[in-house]
Design a protein around this motif. Structure first.
Motif, PDB file in Angstrom:
ATOM      1  N   LYS A 235       0.828  -1.216   0.000  1.00 53.29           N
ATOM      2  CA  LYS A 235       0.000   0.000   0.000  1.00 53.29           C
ATOM      3  C   LYS A 235       0.860   1.264   0.000  1.00 53.29           C
ATOM      4  N   THR A 237       3.926   1.529  -0.847  1.00 55.35           N
ATOM      5  CA  THR A 237       4.718   1.610  -2.088  1.00 55.35           C
ATOM      6  C   THR A 237       3.863   2.226  -3.194  1.00 55.35           C
ATOM      7  N   GLY A 255       2.983  -4.425   9.116  1.00 57.43           N
ATOM      8  CA  GLY A 255       2.617  -3.497  10.190  1.00 57.43           C
ATOM      9  C   GLY A 255       3.483  -2.243  10.192  1.00 57.43           C
ATOM     10  N   THR A 256       4.078  -1.912   9.051  1.00 58.44           N
ATOM     11  CA  THR A 256       4.953  -0.733   8.986  1.00 58.44           C
ATOM     12  C   THR A 256       4.150   0.557   9.177  1.00 58.44           C
TER      13      THR A 256
HETATM   14  N1  LIG Z   1       8.380  -7.445  -5.663  1.00 61.72           N
HETATM   15  C1  LIG Z   1       7.615  -6.460  -5.258  1.00 61.72           C
HETATM   16  N2  LIG Z   1       7.676  -6.027  -3.990  1.00 61.72           N
HETATM   17  C2  LIG Z   1       6.867  -5.029  -3.611  1.00 61.72           C
HETATM   18  C3  LIG Z   1       5.948  -4.401  -4.492  1.00 61.72           C
HETATM   19  N3  LIG Z   1       5.293  -3.459  -3.822  1.00 61.72           N
HETATM   20  C4  LIG Z   1       5.757  -3.444  -2.569  1.00 61.72           C
HETATM   21  N4  LIG Z   1       6.721  -4.401  -2.429  1.00 61.72           N
HETATM   22  C5  LIG Z   1       7.475  -4.723  -1.239  1.00 61.72           C
HETATM   23  O1  LIG Z   1       6.600  -5.243  -0.272  1.00 61.72           O
HETATM   24  C6  LIG Z   1       7.014  -4.861   1.049  1.00 61.72           C
HETATM   25  C7  LIG Z   1       5.871  -4.152   1.751  1.00 61.72           C
HETATM   26  O2  LIG Z   1       5.584  -2.956   1.076  1.00 61.72           O
HETATM   27  P1  LIG Z   1       4.824  -1.752   1.787  1.00 61.72           P
HETATM   28  O3  LIG Z   1       4.534  -0.747   0.741  1.00 61.72           O
HETATM   29  O4  LIG Z   1       5.533  -1.313   3.004  1.00 61.72           O
HETATM   30  O5  LIG Z   1       3.503  -2.527   2.183  1.00 61.72           O
HETATM   31  P2  LIG Z   1       2.253  -1.991   3.020  1.00 61.72           P
HETATM   32  O6  LIG Z   1       1.049  -2.623   2.451  1.00 61.72           O
HETATM   33  O7  LIG Z   1       2.268  -0.527   3.127  1.00 61.72           O
HETATM   34  O8  LIG Z   1       2.570  -2.635   4.434  1.00 61.72           O
HETATM   35  P3  LIG Z   1       2.013  -2.217   5.893  1.00 61.72           P
HETATM   36  O9  LIG Z   1       2.212  -0.766   6.067  1.00 61.72           O
HETATM   37  O10 LIG Z   1       2.873  -3.032   6.790  1.00 61.72           O
HETATM   38  O11 LIG Z   1       0.613  -2.634   5.930  1.00 61.72           O
HETATM   39  C8  LIG Z   1       8.227  -3.945   0.858  1.00 61.72           C
HETATM   40  O12 LIG Z   1       9.379  -4.737   1.044  1.00 61.72           O
HETATM   41  C9  LIG Z   1       8.082  -3.514  -0.602  1.00 61.72           C
HETATM   42  O13 LIG Z   1       9.332  -3.203  -1.206  1.00 61.72           O
HETATM   43  C10 LIG Z   1       5.924  -4.880  -5.851  1.00 61.72           C
HETATM   44  O14 LIG Z   1       5.182  -4.413  -6.703  1.00 61.72           O
HETATM   45  N5  LIG Z   1       6.768  -5.909  -6.149  1.00 61.72           N
END
Ligand SMILES: Nc1nc2c(ncn2[C@@H]2O[C@H](COP(=O)(O)OP(=O)(O)OP(=O)(O)O)[C@@H](O)[C@H]2O)c(=O)[nH]1
Ligand SMILES: [Mg+2]
Length: 449
Positions: A235, A237, A255-256
């Motif tokens: 999310k 990202t 959980g970031t």
């Molecule tokens: N290979 C790959 N990795 C991804 C992609 N998008 C995000 N990631 C990875 O997935 C992990 C989590 O990404 P975040 O963007 O922190 O995910 P989030 O959904 O915000 O996570 P929370 O805040 O913990 O809920 C990170 O290591 C990112 O680099 C993608 O399109 N491809």
């Protein structure tokens, strides 16, 4: 409608700070004489209208050259304000701009108030109130769709429609007044079907217009987009990718994100207010629970949800939960991480989803297109839509007046209600000056516009 004060005002029309060019604008009876006092050029003929002159601005007290400038002159009434206007384009250094402003003030001008140039344009009949608001909306349009509407309003398209409505009400009032005048001599039936039908058709027109108003206001004020999904699906990202910079921390640890993040961006011609939310973690407690409650609160006010899934993992219970929670709201399914092997098996979701890689940027344009087509409304009318709460409120008032007119027990009360509706039309376009409304509108302007 004429201007009572035409003293000469001056202000810098460009933003504070360093730039290639800064523009100082003066308007009023003495604007050209003041310019003649501080401006020297090679050929010393009188400054003609609609011409630009290269020369120097001289400090009237010290005779020192302040800057090399281009002066453009517009003689009344062929100017923005309808008065004599002089624009001095100098080098965009705040020191120079301040010195030139002071030089013009020394010759007798005063610093303009907020929006005073546009207010003069309004009071001199160059534009009406709807157009004055559109000037402001053109300057501050946050996205291309808002710019399009603002320019249409500035061109007078909205004013034409209000005028059309006003004349419809006016014609009706004339018929009714005639009936009142002659009712003692002739048997004129006022509350006839035809009057009723005419009022109903005016009400329908206002209603259609009002139905589009919410979208008009949204286009200008922004659509609220919530990025939701279970923890770690990407999310934050995606949030960063859509914003175009690293606003949120992203990490492989679930959980970031805890507190939601909010930022704005213009994408696909629309102004979006994006929210990055905490990931859903199944049975959450403590801080996680609070974070998830906030996400649920945000959901209520969202115009669109981007529900994200991690395509590199099988769907789990939380994904299904979120799918069920959001299914009654406008939602786009986004399957992320398609740069990895697709391991998600959910035919329903995969059929309707946008497959992206937030990390590499793959297919983000397709996602933006989908967001645009989900949000951008199909308007019910071709007429320029309204974009301000003031317009919406006025149309509501007009509709109420018309409804009361339709139900009026006597011809006199019907005429009274129609006159009230006409007054609101007049206030809407500024034909009837309401000082409080004017002050409120021009307070939003910057000095120099
Ligand atoms: N290979 C790959 N990795 C991804 C992609 N998008 C995000 N990631 C990875 O997935 C992990 C989590 O990404 P975040 O963007 O922190 O995910 P989030 O959904 O915000 O996570 P929370 O805040 O913990 O809920 C990170 O290591 C990112 O680099 C993608 O399109 N491809
Ligand atoms: Mg996050």
């Amino acid at each position: 409608m004429t201007q009572t004060t035409n003293d000469t005002i001056v202000a810098c029309a460009t933003p504070a700070g360093y730039s290639s060019i800064g523009v100082i604008r003066a308007s009023g009876e003495e604007a050209i004489r003041y310019a003649e006092t501080i401006f020297t050029r090679q050929a010393d003929q009188p400054l003609e209208s609609n011409r630009a002159y290269f020369g120097e601005v001289i400090d009237p007290t010290t005779q020192e050259i302040i800057d090399k400038v281009v002066v453009t002159v517009y003689r009344a009434p062929h100017s923005y304000t309808g008065e004599d206007v002089v624009e001095i384009a100098c080098h965009g250094n705040p020191l120079i701009i301040e010195r030139i402003l002071q030089a013009v003030i020394k010759t007798g001008a005063r610093i303009a108030q907020r929006g005073e140039f546009t207010k003069r344009a309004l009071l001199n009949g160059k534009i009406d109130l709807l157009q004055a608001e559109a000037v402001l909306d053109t300057v501050y349009a946050p996205c291309d769709e808002a710019r399009k509407i603002a320019i249409a309003q500035y061109e007078g398209k909205l004013s034409e429609q209000v005028e059309h409505l006003r004349s419809g009400i006016f014609d009706l009032l004339v018929t009714i007044n005639a009936a009142i005048d002659f009712s003692e001599e002739q048997d004129i039936e006022v509350n006839s079907e035809s009057t009723d039908a005419k009022i109903s058709s005016l009400i329908d027109r206002v209603t259609t217009w009002l139905n589009d108003s919410q979208s008009g206001i949204k286009i200008k004020e922004g659509y609220r987009i919530l990025i939701m999904g279970r923890a770690n699906v990407g999310k934050s990202t995606l949030f960063n990718r859509l914003l175009g910079f690293d606003r949120a921390i992203t990490h492989e640890t679930p959980g970031t994100t805890r507190d939601y993040l909010e930022d704005t961006v213009a994408l696909g011609g629309l102004y979006l207010i994006l929210y990055d939310t905490a990931g859903m973690l199944g049975k959450a407690t403590g801080v996680d629970q609070q974070a998830q409650e906030r996400t649920m609160q945000l959901m209520e006010g969202a115009d669109l949800i981007l529900l994200m899934f991690d395509g590199s993992e099988p769907m789990n219970e939380q994904d299904v939960n979120l799918y069920n929670i959001t299914k009654h709201q406008p939602t786009i399914m986004v399957v992320n991480k398609v740069d990895l092997n697709l391991r998600m098996h959910a035919p329903d979701i995969l059929k309707d989803c946008v497959k992206i890689s937030a990390k590499s940027g793959h297919n983000i344009e397709a996602l933006v297109d989908t967001i645009r087509s989900e949000l951008l409304p199909v308007f019910n009318t071709n007429q320029p839509i309204i974009t301000r709460e003031r317009h919406r409120q006025s149309l509501e008032d007009i509709r109420k007046d018309l409804q009361r007119a339709r139900e009026a027990p006597t011809t006199e009360t019907m005429a009274y209600e129609l006159r009230a509706a006409l007054d609101v039309c007049g206030e809407l376009t500024g034909k009837i000056i309401n000082k409080e409304i004017l002050d409120r509108i021009f307070d939003e302007f910057c000095i120099g516009k």
